[in-house]
Write a protein that holds these residues in place. Structure first.
Motif, PDB file in Angstrom:
ATOM      1  N   ILE A   1      11.543  42.935 -57.282  1.00  6.68           N
ATOM      2  CA  ILE A   1      11.739  44.266 -56.690  1.00  6.68           C
ATOM      3  C   ILE A   1      10.934  44.394 -55.406  1.00  6.68           C
ATOM      4  CG2 ILE A   1      11.312  46.732 -57.032  1.00  6.68           C
ATOM      5  CD1 ILE A   1      11.897  46.211 -60.030  1.00  6.68           C
TER       6      ILE A   1
ATOM      7  N   VAL B   1      12.621  45.063 -51.690  1.00  4.38           N
ATOM      8  CA  VAL B   1      12.275  46.234 -50.885  1.00  4.38           C
ATOM      9  C   VAL B   1      11.719  45.805 -49.528  1.00  4.38           C
ATOM     10  CG1 VAL B   1      10.736  48.233 -50.742  1.00  4.38           C
ATOM     11  CG2 VAL B   1      11.930  47.746 -52.874  1.00  4.38           C
TER      12      VAL B   1
ATOM     13  N   SER C   1      20.604  45.284 -50.901  1.00  3.07           N
ATOM     14  CA  SER C   1      20.289  46.023 -52.130  1.00  3.07           C
ATOM     15  C   SER C   1      20.588  45.193 -53.371  1.00  3.07           C
ATOM     16  CB  SER C   1      21.084  47.329 -52.182  1.00  3.07           C
ATOM     17  OG  SER C   1      20.705  48.194 -51.140  1.00  3.07           O
TER      18      SER C   1
ATOM     19  N   VAL D   1      17.519  43.784 -55.004  1.00  7.38           N
ATOM     20  CA  VAL D   1      16.854  44.706 -55.930  1.00  7.38           C
ATOM     21  C   VAL D   1      17.628  44.761 -57.243  1.00  7.38           C
ATOM     22  CG1 VAL D   1      16.068  47.079 -56.260  1.00  7.38           C
ATOM     23  CG2 VAL D   1      15.950  46.049 -53.989  1.00  7.38           C
TER      24      VAL D   1
ATOM     25  N   GLY E   1       9.042  48.922 -62.349  1.00 10.11           N
ATOM     26  CA  GLY E   1       9.776  49.194 -61.113  1.00 10.11           C
ATOM     27  C   GLY E   1       8.957  49.955 -60.092  1.00 10.11           C
TER      28      GLY E   1
ATOM     29  N   ASN F   1       8.063  48.559 -56.498  1.00 12.41           N
ATOM     30  CA  ASN F   1       8.599  49.352 -55.398  1.00 12.41           C
ATOM     31  C   ASN F   1       7.491  49.774 -54.428  1.00 12.41           C
ATOM     32  OD1 ASN F   1      10.469  50.724 -53.914  1.00 12.41           O
ATOM     33  ND2 ASN F   1      10.650  52.450 -55.310  1.00 12.41           N
TER      34      ASN F   1
ATOM     35  N   GLY G   1      13.068  53.221 -50.983  1.00 11.40           N
ATOM     36  CA  GLY G   1      12.197  53.388 -52.141  1.00 11.40           C
ATOM     37  C   GLY G   1      12.868  54.169 -53.260  1.00 11.40           C
TER      38      GLY G   1
ATOM     39  N   ALA H   1      15.752  52.011 -54.811  1.00 10.09           N
ATOM     40  CA  ALA H   1      15.233  50.925 -55.643  1.00 10.09           C
ATOM     41  C   ALA H   1      14.700  51.464 -56.971  1.00 10.09           C
ATOM     42  CB  ALA H   1      14.135  50.169 -54.897  1.00 10.09           C
ATOM     43  N   PHE H   2      14.029  52.610 -56.932  1.00  9.68           N
ATOM     44  CA  PHE H   2      13.470  53.178 -58.168  1.00  9.68           C
ATOM     45  C   PHE H   2      14.593  53.647 -59.098  1.00  9.68           C
ATOM     46  CE2 PHE H   2      11.365  56.643 -60.594  1.00  9.68           C
ATOM     47  CZ  PHE H   2      10.434  55.851 -61.248  1.00  9.68           C
TER      48      PHE H   2
ATOM     49  N   THR I   1      16.012  50.675 -60.902  1.00 10.27           N
ATOM     50  CA  THR I   1      15.152  50.226 -62.012  1.00 10.27           C
ATOM     51  C   THR I   1      15.250  51.175 -63.206  1.00 10.27           C
ATOM     52  OG1 THR I   1      13.245  51.377 -61.037  1.00 10.27           O
ATOM     53  CG2 THR I   1      13.528  49.069 -60.471  1.00 10.27           C
TER      54      THR I   1
END
Length: 415
Positions: free
Chosen positions: A34, A38, A278, A281, A328, A332, A385, A388-389, A392
């Motif tokens: 991750i 990012v 992406s 991720v 995550g 991140n 951010g 990505a979160f 997860t």
């Protein structure tokens, strides 16, 4: 009892030393995946922003933020138009211009060219071409002297330098006893400019406004007035305001209209790159799924005990969602910090790598941009951010749901 229970137990599971070290290894790999995803997203988008900014500045160094021209024919009352445009608080520079097509000839060498007639004293208010003149001076363009300033690539193609002569052929015609002939005029090369864009260095020539108007038989009229604004992104808004103020008698365009396809292509490229990167991720999120599935299997007895003590399936699900979200979140956060540090120092890092390995990533003999520009935007960093979160969090749903379905009797049967 600790509240919320899900957060307390989930964080305990995250920090606890595992009997199965392979699970800890997979958790670390997930976090690193991750983080790297990012970082890659932030750095690539920052470099693309830097390229877009560099190209935009070079284009607008020659083009204007907005242009006022006549709906049909030449602009005869351009001084009134110029004064009216100057009343807008966002307009900080104005300059008249004449524009047309022509062909330059030097011996056997021929090239088509966009002719632009300018007033040397005013041109610096709307473009950077004054500072881009490498040889000669823009002040050498005098009315009646028929001087011309060429782009560097155009001068190289024609094989001429400052002080030499070129023949300009325009679409206007002369009727002579021998028949219809194109208009020819000898010009003296007064200077050579370089703005770093092939479109201009290869295809634009500058003349004095009066010489250009006379050559194109515009008499006292001109093509239009070019405007420079205090904020280039206000160009569409200011153009609409001026159009309403002038009653629709003039054609008013801005740089977003003139180069719409080019900048739309750049924006599409940036969007597609963000989608593709992406996937890094997303791959790391699959590792979180495998990690939590193994943790759920490892904690079967703990889950059963919690269920017999009264924990609901929702509580069990929340515990493992907290654990996955913690992995995550840390990855991140490290990725955002690392990405910002790398993006703000990418030029220095690339220069250092080029010096150590004696290579050129952007050869100045091939590319107009010889350095790797970077322009990190906080809105890009924050959107990366958040995205990505969320990925997860989605990755934790199935393992957490599987844990909530554990039957206490089955889990404790062989304990």
């Amino acid at each position: 009892m600790y509240r919320p229970l899900e957060l307390f137990i989930g964080m305990r599971y995250t920090r606890a030393k595992r009997r199965n070290h392979f699970i800890s290894f997979i958790s670390t790999i997930s976090m690193l995946g991750i983080m790297l995803g990012v970082i890659a997203l932030i750095v690539v988008l920052s470099v693309m922003n830097g390229f877009h900014k560099e190209v935009r500045e070079r284009i607008l160094g020659m083009a204007s933020h907005a242009t006022i021209s006549a709906v049909r024919g030449g602009l005869t009352d351009w001084r009134e138009v110029d004064a009216m445009a100057g009343k807008n608080p966002h307009v900080i520079g104005r300059a008249p211009y004449v524009e047309g097509q022509g062909m330059l000839i030097n011996g056997q060498k021929v090239s088509g060219v966009m002719l632009r007639g300018i007033l040397p004293a005013e041109e610096g208010k709307v473009s950077d071409v004054v500072t881009a003149v490498k040889k000669g001076s823009i002040d050498d363009l005098k009315p009646g002297s028929y001087g011309i300033i060429l782009g560097q690539e155009l001068a190289y193609l024609l094989g001429v330098g400052v002080g030499e002569k070129v023949t300009l052929v325009t679409p206007q015609i002369n009727v002579t006893p021998a028949g219809i002939m194109p208009r020819l005029k000898r010009f003296t090369v007064s200077g050579i400019f370089e703005v770093g864009m092939g479109e201009y260095d290869r295809g634009v020539a500058l003349l004095h406004l009066q010489d250009a108007a006379k050559l194109m038989r515009l008499n006292d009229s001109i093509t239009g007035v070019r405007l420079k604004l205090d904020d280039l992104f206000l160009a569409p808004k200011v153009s609409r305001e001026l159009a309403l103020k002038m009653g629709g008698y003039y054609r008013i365009s801005d740089w977003t209209m003139q180069h719409r396809n080019f900048f739309a292509a750049l924006q599409t490229e940036k969007r597609m790159m963000s989608i593709i990167l992406s996937l890094i991720v997303a791959v790391a999120a699959f590792n979180i799924v495998s990690t939590l599935v193994m943790v759920v299997t490892d904690k079967q007895a703990d889950i059963a005990i919690l269920r017999t003590l009264g924990a609901s399936p929702g509580t069990i699900m929340g515990i493992f969602m907290v654990q996955g979200a913690a992995i995550g979140f840390v990855g991140n956060l490290l990725g955002m910090i690392g990405g910002l540090l790398l993006a703000t120092n990418v030029e220095a890092i690339v220069s250092w790598v080029e010096g150590v390995f004696n290579v050129d990533f952007l050869d100045p003999n091939i590319y107009y941009i010889s350095e790797l520009p970077s322009d990190p935007h906080m809105e890009d960093v924050l959107s990366i951010g958040v995205t990505a979160f969320l990925i997860t969090l989605l990755a934790t749903l199935y393992p957490a749901w599987k844990a909530s379905r554990t039957q206490p009797a089955e889990a404790l049967r062989y304990e």
